[in-house]
Design a protein around this motif. Structure first.
Motif, short mmCIF file in Angstrom:
data_model
loop_
_atom_site.label_atom_id
_atom_site.label_comp_id
_atom_site.label_asym_id
_atom_site.label_seq_id
_atom_site.Cartn_x
_atom_site.Cartn_y
_atom_site.Cartn_z
N ARG A 162 4.19 -11.14 2.52
CA ARG A 162 3.10 -10.18 2.69
C ARG A 162 2.88 -9.88 4.17
O ARG A 162 2.61 -8.75 4.56
CB ARG A 162 1.82 -10.73 2.05
N ARG B 57 5.42 -7.39 5.27
CA ARG B 57 5.10 -6.05 4.75
C ARG B 57 3.97 -5.41 5.55
O ARG B 57 4.04 -4.24 5.94
CB ARG B 57 4.70 -6.15 3.28
N ILE B 58 2.92 -6.18 5.83
CA ILE B 58 1.78 -5.65 6.58
C ILE B 58 2.23 -5.19 7.97
O ILE B 58 1.89 -4.10 8.42
CB ILE B 58 0.66 -6.73 6.69
N ARG C 236 5.23 -4.35 9.03
CA ARG C 236 6.10 -3.16 8.96
C ARG C 236 5.28 -1.91 8.73
O ARG C 236 5.51 -0.86 9.32
CB ARG C 236 7.09 -3.31 7.80
N GLU C 237 4.33 -2.04 7.84
CA GLU C 237 3.51 -0.88 7.48
C GLU C 237 2.67 -0.43 8.68
O GLU C 237 2.57 0.76 8.98
CB GLU C 237 2.61 -1.28 6.31
N HIS D 171 2.50 2.96 11.18
CA HIS D 171 1.24 3.64 11.47
C HIS D 171 1.04 3.80 12.98
O HIS D 171 0.70 4.89 13.47
CB HIS D 171 0.08 2.83 10.88
N ARG E 261 -7.64 2.70 17.89
CA ARG E 261 -8.02 3.40 16.66
C ARG E 261 -7.90 2.49 15.43
O ARG E 261 -8.64 2.62 14.46
CB ARG E 261 -7.15 4.64 16.47
N LEU E 262 -6.94 1.59 15.47
CA LEU E 262 -6.74 0.70 14.32
C LEU E 262 -7.81 -0.39 14.26
O LEU E 262 -8.07 -0.96 13.22
CB LEU E 262 -5.34 0.09 14.40
N LEU F 89 -9.04 -6.88 11.69
CA LEU F 89 -8.01 -6.46 10.73
C LEU F 89 -7.42 -7.67 10.01
O LEU F 89 -7.25 -7.66 8.78
CB LEU F 89 -6.92 -5.68 11.48
N ARG G 115 -9.79 -8.89 7.40
CA ARG G 115 -9.85 -8.03 6.21
C ARG G 115 -8.67 -8.29 5.27
O ARG G 115 -8.80 -8.27 4.06
CB ARG G 115 -9.85 -6.56 6.60
N PHE G 116 -7.53 -8.54 5.84
CA PHE G 116 -6.36 -8.80 4.99
C PHE G 116 -6.44 -10.18 4.34
O PHE G 116 -5.90 -10.39 3.27
CB PHE G 116 -5.07 -8.69 5.79
N ARG H 20 -9.76 -12.41 0.94
CA ARG H 20 -9.89 -12.75 -0.48
C ARG H 20 -9.05 -13.96 -0.88
O ARG H 20 -8.89 -14.23 -2.05
CB ARG H 20 -9.48 -11.55 -1.33
N ARG I 41 -8.64 -15.83 -4.80
CA ARG I 41 -7.33 -15.62 -5.41
C ARG I 41 -6.64 -16.95 -5.70
O ARG I 41 -5.92 -17.10 -6.67
CB ARG I 41 -6.44 -14.77 -4.50
#
Lengths: 164, 106
Positions: free
Chosen positions: A20, A23-24, A26-27, A31, A56-57, A63, A66-67, A70, A74
């Motif tokens: 994960r 993925r974060i 890379r994404e 951006h 801006r991010l 950040l 926020r990821f 949870r 979970r």
């Protein structure tokens, strides 16, 4: 902060599993590169454009939080998924190819997902399915693909993607 | 609308943006900004965790796509997401109509 520095800091602070995290990053890299290009088109230097894009991010700490916010709830749900997953795996192991995601922490089968690796986009389909299966898992999680006939070609490259 | 108020409606707004087509995160943020004529100027860092959360909830699906040598994660609504969007739209319209009545506007 430059894009590279931002992503490096974010990678350090994310409290998510390795798949994960990858993925974060890379994404968000895509951006930030889009945002940098937009700022450059507005007349900023590359350095200023990267600084604006990262501002801006938002802050890295916010950040990352926020990821990862949870994770605790979970974890509880995953304990239930372990029981269900083991039952489903035992039933379906002889009929269909599947992905078994093994938790690096508990060494227990924690999640089961059916996966179709055939067709024109076989590799991407399989990678996406594994990534989806692993997204919710904890640090150290690794995935292994099993089929009724044992390891398949898909087995090798999926492991490589996940670890590489 | 303040950023804090907006965060409370983020899921609805994101789902609505993806109702008609598949988008990656950056395009979605642009869509929000332009579509709302600047009213929805979200901190960009709030959008990606929301996308991931909605995907884990089964309301969105995603895939990697390569364009001009850059890989982007593309998001689309699932059928469950479409149902959720309709439900939230109805709830929002009922709420909005109620507020309008109280404020004395038609």
């Amino acid at each position: 902060m430059s894009v590279e520095e931002y992503l490096r800091e974010l990678g350090r602070r994310l409290s998510v599993g390795p798949v994960r995290r990858r993925r974060i990053l890379r994404e968000l890299e895509a951006h930030l590169l889009d945002a940098t290009a937009e700022e450059e088109r507005g007349g900023r230097s590359r350095q200023d454009a990267e600084r604006r894009a990262t501002e801006r991010l938002g802050s890295v700490d916010d950040l990352a939080a926020r990821f990862g916010a949870r994770r605790r709830s979970r974890t509880t749900r995953r304990l239930v998924a372990i029981s269900v997953g083991v039952s489903v795996a035992a039933t379906a192991a002889f009929a269909l190819p599947m992905v078994l995601v093994d938790s690096g922490e508990s060494h227990a089968v924690s999640r089961v997902a059916r996966i179709v690796c055939g067709g024109e986009n076989a590799k991407q389909t399989c990678v996406d399915a594994v990534e989806r299966s692993c997204d919710a898992d904890s640090p150290g999680t690794q995935a292994t693909i099993w089929t009724p006939g044992g390891p398949t070609p898909a087995h090798a490259w999926c492991r490589k993607v996940l670890r590489g | 609308m303040s950023r804090e108020e907006l965060k409370g409606h983020l899921d609805l707004i994101v789902l609505a943006c993806l109702a008609e087509r598949e988008l990656h995160g950056y395009a979605l943020i642009e869509e929000l900004r332009l579509g709302s004529r600047g009213a929805f100027d979200l901190p960009e860092g709030t959008v990606y965790p929301a996308l991931h959360r909605l995907e884990r909830a089964g309301l969105l699906a995603s895939r990697w796509s390569s364009t001009a040598g850059r890989r982007r994660r593309m998001y689309r609504l699932t059928s469950k997401g479409r149902s959720a969007l309709e439900e939230r739209r109805r709830a929002w319209r009922a709420f909005s109509a109620g507020v309008d009545l109280v404020l004395g506007e038609t």
